[in-house]
Write a protein that holds these residues in place. Structure first.
Motif, PDB file in Angstrom:
ATOM      1  N   HIS A 164       0.812  -1.390  -0.024  1.00 36.76           N
ATOM      2  CA  HIS A 164      -0.040  -0.074   0.067  1.00 36.76           C
ATOM      3  C   HIS A 164       0.874   1.195   0.075  1.00 36.76           C
ATOM      4  CE1 HIS A 164      -3.912   1.820   1.806  1.00 36.76           C
ATOM      5  NE2 HIS A 164      -3.701   2.252   0.626  1.00 36.76           N
ATOM      6  N   ALA A 165       2.019   1.084   0.747  1.00 36.83           N
ATOM      7  CA  ALA A 165       2.966   2.352   0.967  1.00 36.83           C
ATOM      8  C   ALA A 165       3.758   2.461  -0.420  1.00 36.83           C
ATOM      9  CB  ALA A 165       3.612   2.280   2.173  1.00 36.83           C
ATOM     10  N   ILE A 205       1.382   1.288  -4.804  1.00 34.29           N
ATOM     11  CA  ILE A 205      -0.013   1.579  -4.476  1.00 34.29           C
ATOM     12  C   ILE A 205      -0.966   0.985  -5.583  1.00 34.29           C
ATOM     13  CG2 ILE A 205      -0.216   4.095  -5.302  1.00 34.29           C
ATOM     14  CD1 ILE A 205      -2.083   4.450  -2.737  1.00 34.29           C
ATOM     15  N   LYS A 240      -3.860  -1.321  -5.320  1.00 35.88           N
ATOM     16  CA  LYS A 240      -5.347  -1.406  -5.691  1.00 35.88           C
ATOM     17  C   LYS A 240      -5.683  -2.263  -6.839  1.00 35.88           C
ATOM     18  CE  LYS A 240      -5.864   3.087  -4.114  1.00 35.88           C
ATOM     19  NZ  LYS A 240      -6.971   3.375  -3.190  1.00 35.88           N
ATOM     20  N   GLN A 272     -12.283 -12.272 -18.672  1.00 38.62           N
ATOM     21  CA  GLN A 272     -13.522 -12.307 -17.744  1.00 38.62           C
ATOM     22  C   GLN A 272     -13.062 -13.904 -16.912  1.00 38.62           C
ATOM     23  OE1 GLN A 272     -15.785 -10.152 -17.895  1.00 38.62           O
ATOM     24  NE2 GLN A 272     -14.571  -9.028 -19.388  1.00 38.62           N
ATOM     25  N   PRO A 273     -14.059 -13.938 -15.897  1.00 42.41           N
ATOM     26  CA  PRO A 273     -13.889 -15.144 -15.206  1.00 42.41           C
ATOM     27  C   PRO A 273     -13.977 -16.405 -15.783  1.00 42.41           C
ATOM     28  CG  PRO A 273     -15.220 -13.543 -13.903  1.00 42.41           C
ATOM     29  CD  PRO A 273     -15.028 -13.032 -15.196  1.00 42.41           C
ATOM     30  N   ARG A 317       3.247   7.451   4.825  1.00 40.18           N
ATOM     31  CA  ARG A 317       3.437   7.300   3.435  1.00 40.18           C
ATOM     32  C   ARG A 317       2.331   6.757   2.563  1.00 40.18           C
ATOM     33  NH1 ARG A 317       7.824   6.812  -0.391  1.00 40.18           N
ATOM     34  NH2 ARG A 317       7.044   5.570  -2.343  1.00 40.18           N
ATOM     35  N   ILE A 318       1.421   5.817   3.185  1.00 32.66           N
ATOM     36  CA  ILE A 318       0.221   5.355   2.601  1.00 32.66           C
ATOM     37  C   ILE A 318      -0.800   6.679   2.321  1.00 32.66           C
ATOM     38  CG2 ILE A 318      -1.832   4.123   3.165  1.00 32.66           C
ATOM     39  CD1 ILE A 318       0.100   2.046   4.455  1.00 32.66           C
ATOM     40  N   GLU A 368       0.499   8.794  -0.397  1.00 34.68           N
ATOM     41  CA  GLU A 368       0.136   8.086  -1.699  1.00 34.68           C
ATOM     42  C   GLU A 368      -1.369   8.280  -2.024  1.00 34.68           C
ATOM     43  OE1 GLU A 368       2.401   6.343  -4.049  1.00 34.68           O
ATOM     44  OE2 GLU A 368       3.833   7.321  -2.991  1.00 34.68           O
ATOM     45  N   GLU A 369      -2.057   7.858  -1.095  1.00 35.20           N
ATOM     46  CA  GLU A 369      -3.559   8.027  -1.416  1.00 35.20           C
ATOM     47  C   GLU A 369      -4.096   9.645  -1.747  1.00 35.20           C
ATOM     48  OE1 GLU A 369      -5.804   5.952  -1.451  1.00 35.20           O
ATOM     49  OE2 GLU A 369      -5.114   4.150  -0.717  1.00 35.20           O
ATOM     50  N   LEU A 374      -2.672  10.040  -5.356  1.00 34.78           N
ATOM     51  CA  LEU A 374      -3.731   9.523  -6.158  1.00 34.78           C
ATOM     52  C   LEU A 374      -5.019  10.381  -6.406  1.00 34.78           C
ATOM     53  CD1 LEU A 374      -3.938   5.454  -5.937  1.00 34.78           C
ATOM     54  CD2 LEU A 374      -2.889   6.919  -7.736  1.00 34.78           C
ATOM     55  N   THR A 432     -12.843   6.208  -8.219  1.00 32.45           N
ATOM     56  CA  THR A 432     -11.387   6.267  -7.667  1.00 32.45           C
ATOM     57  C   THR A 432     -11.228   4.775  -6.785  1.00 32.45           C
ATOM     58  OG1 THR A 432     -12.163   7.517  -5.940  1.00 32.45           O
ATOM     59  CG2 THR A 432     -10.986   8.594  -7.584  1.00 32.45           C
ATOM     60  N   TYR A 433     -12.376   4.130  -6.417  1.00 29.82           N
ATOM     61  CA  TYR A 433     -12.319   2.803  -5.572  1.00 29.82           C
ATOM     62  C   TYR A 433     -13.550   1.895  -6.024  1.00 29.82           C
ATOM     63  CZ  TYR A 433     -12.029  -0.593  -2.293  1.00 29.82           C
ATOM     64  OH  TYR A 433     -12.133  -1.941  -1.535  1.00 29.82           O
ATOM     65  N   ASN A 476     -14.660  -2.320  -6.019  1.00 26.94           N
ATOM     66  CA  ASN A 476     -14.376  -3.762  -5.670  1.00 26.94           C
ATOM     67  C   ASN A 476     -15.600  -4.552  -6.271  1.00 26.94           C
ATOM     68  OD1 ASN A 476     -12.793  -6.081  -5.280  1.00 26.94           O
ATOM     69  ND2 ASN A 476     -13.119  -6.034  -3.010  1.00 26.94           N
ATOM     70  N   PRO A 529     -15.708  -8.572 -11.500  1.00 25.69           N
ATOM     71  CA  PRO A 529     -15.130  -8.400 -12.658  1.00 25.69           C
ATOM     72  C   PRO A 529     -16.096  -8.693 -13.791  1.00 25.69           C
ATOM     73  CG  PRO A 529     -13.827  -9.404 -11.084  1.00 25.69           C
ATOM     74  CD  PRO A 529     -14.958  -9.410 -10.562  1.00 25.69           C
ATOM     75  N   GLY A 530     -15.846  -7.630 -14.719  1.00 19.28           N
ATOM     76  CA  GLY A 530     -16.750  -7.876 -16.082  1.00 19.28           C
ATOM     77  C   GLY A 530     -18.251  -7.349 -15.864  1.00 19.28           C
TER      78      GLY A 530
END
Lengths: 225, 175
Positions: free
Chosen positions: A92-93, A96, A100, A188-189, B34-35, B38-39, B42, B113-114, B116, B119-120
């Motif tokens: 993460h540090a 990044i 992500k 894709q999956p 640092r995290i 960095e965030e 971004l 920006t974020y 989860n 996928p697809g």
């Protein structure tokens, strides 16, 4: 088993993904690009080598091993979870974008059965140096496997190979030559299952052919004797 | 009779937990700044897709579900643009977006920006044109078929922007 065989078994004979079919979840999920697969490999090498070393160190002391044995699984999990969290924070540090991109699959290394499996099957019963070699071999074997799957998927899905950051190899000229477009499904999956299935089928066919050849040679030797 | 070492085993596990906790605290101490940097970097890179940050005075207003970056004119201190960084519940996790709005309430742009999401399916929200052009008007919003929950998260973020943008430009942020 000598040190060389101990190292190589994880890459070839006992490859965790292609032979033992362990660690399938991250293998299918993160292999959308070569960069993701390489990042995952780095994380798994760090965790597997260190967890094998620490667990082997704990279990190599007879007194400590006797005390740890009844609670060994929680002990393994505490060690592995700590190492994974360290990797997660460092990534993460300092990396990044990769952090992500890998997302939830970094913390999920805690429950990767390759790592817990090697802790229980190897590190708890062998010396620290041998455990480090075993961890390195297994982690690199896992890395070779997921990089192979990711090359297959990223090339067929996008025509590109993303090695690291902006370093990309554009192989779209192959698709241009064949007068076709990349098949997006491979990113894709469903493409992950098809790619892994295809690679496993090729490996199974090659090893069956080799076994057949060995059997034939053995029969010939027997006939000559 | 075999001696029962259950309590000692538990203490060994507890000690190991404490050592691991200390190690994590140490690594966290080394990486936390640092995290955060960095965030932030971004986020600023994402804002610079819409505006040149150096041309404005930048202030951040913290909200319950995100923050607002206020871009003020350097000489008059008038608010020229607002960049909303908001979160809403998606399918896999929260979806976080930046929505850049001009002082005439036209939408300069938006970016995820974020996320989860699946996928697809849900990930189609990244880079998608939702046809959101005026901050207070969501009538032309186009959702993505098959990604209902992810689209709803995006719409919830746009709804919040729509509900407050006029007020924020009108001095609501000073209260």
């Amino acid at each position: 088993m000598n040190k060389k065989d101990n190292f190589l078994k994880g890459i070839l004979k006992e490859n965790p993904l292609f032979v033992s079919l362990l660690g399938m979840c991250p293998s299918l999920a993160v292999t959308t690009s070569v960069e993701n697969a390489l990042g995952m490999t780095v994380a798994v090498v760090f965790v597997l080598v260190l967890s094998n070393f620490i667990i082997s160190l704990i279990m190599s002391s007879e007194k400590l091993a006797a005390l740890v044995k009844p609670v060994r699984i929680p002990v393994y999990i505490v060690v592995i979870a700590t190492l994974v969290t360290v990797v997660e924070m460092l990534m993460h540090a300092y990396l990044i974008n990769l952090y992500k991109s890998l997302g939830i699959f970094i913390p999920l290394i805690v429950v990767n059965c390759i790592i817990l499996g090697r802790a229980e099957a190897f590190a708890s019963e062998n010396k620290p140096v041998d455990s480090i070699i075993d961890g390195l071999g297994m982690a690199l074997g896992f890395g070779v496997a997921i990089v192979t799957v990711s090359i297959f998927r990223e090339f067929l899905g996008t025509g590109l190979l993303t090695i690291w950051g902006n370093l990309q190899i554009n192989l779209n000229f192959i698709f241009d030559f064949l007068r076709m477009s990349p098949v997006g499904m491979f990113t894709q999956p469903a493409g992950a299952f098809i790619s892994l299935g295809f690679i496993l089928a090729v490996i199974a066919a090659v090893s069956a052919k080799r076994q057949e050849k060995q059997l034939k040679q053995a029969k010939e030797v027997k006939a000559n004797v | 009779m075999k001696k029962d070492n259950g309590l000692i085993s538990g203490l060994v596990l507890l000690s190991l937990g404490l050592i691991c906790g200390l190690l994590l605290a140490l690594v966290n101490g080394l990486t936390a700044d640092r995290i955060e940097a960095e965030e932030l970097k971004l986020k600023f890179e994402a804002i610079e897709e819409f505006y040149d940050i150096d041309e404005f005075d930048l202030e951040e207003v913290i909200l319950d579900n995100g923050s607002i970056y206020v871009l003020k004119n350097k000489s008059t201190s008038d608010i020229e643009h607002l960049v909303y960084s908001l979160r809403a519940k998606g399918y896999g996790d929260d979806v976080e977006m930046l929505v850049a709005v001009n002082d005439d309430l036209s939408v300069e742009g938006y970016t995820v920006t974020y996320q989860n999401e699946s996928p697809g399916i849900g990930t189609k929200i990244v880079g998608n044109d939702f046809n959101y052009n005026q901050a207070d008007d969501l009538s032309s919003f186009d959702s993505i078929s098959g990604a209902t929950v992810s689209s709803s998260a995006v719409k919830a973020i746009f709804n919040e922007v729509a509900g407050r943008a006029a007020d924020d430009f009108g001095g609501g942020l000073d209260e």
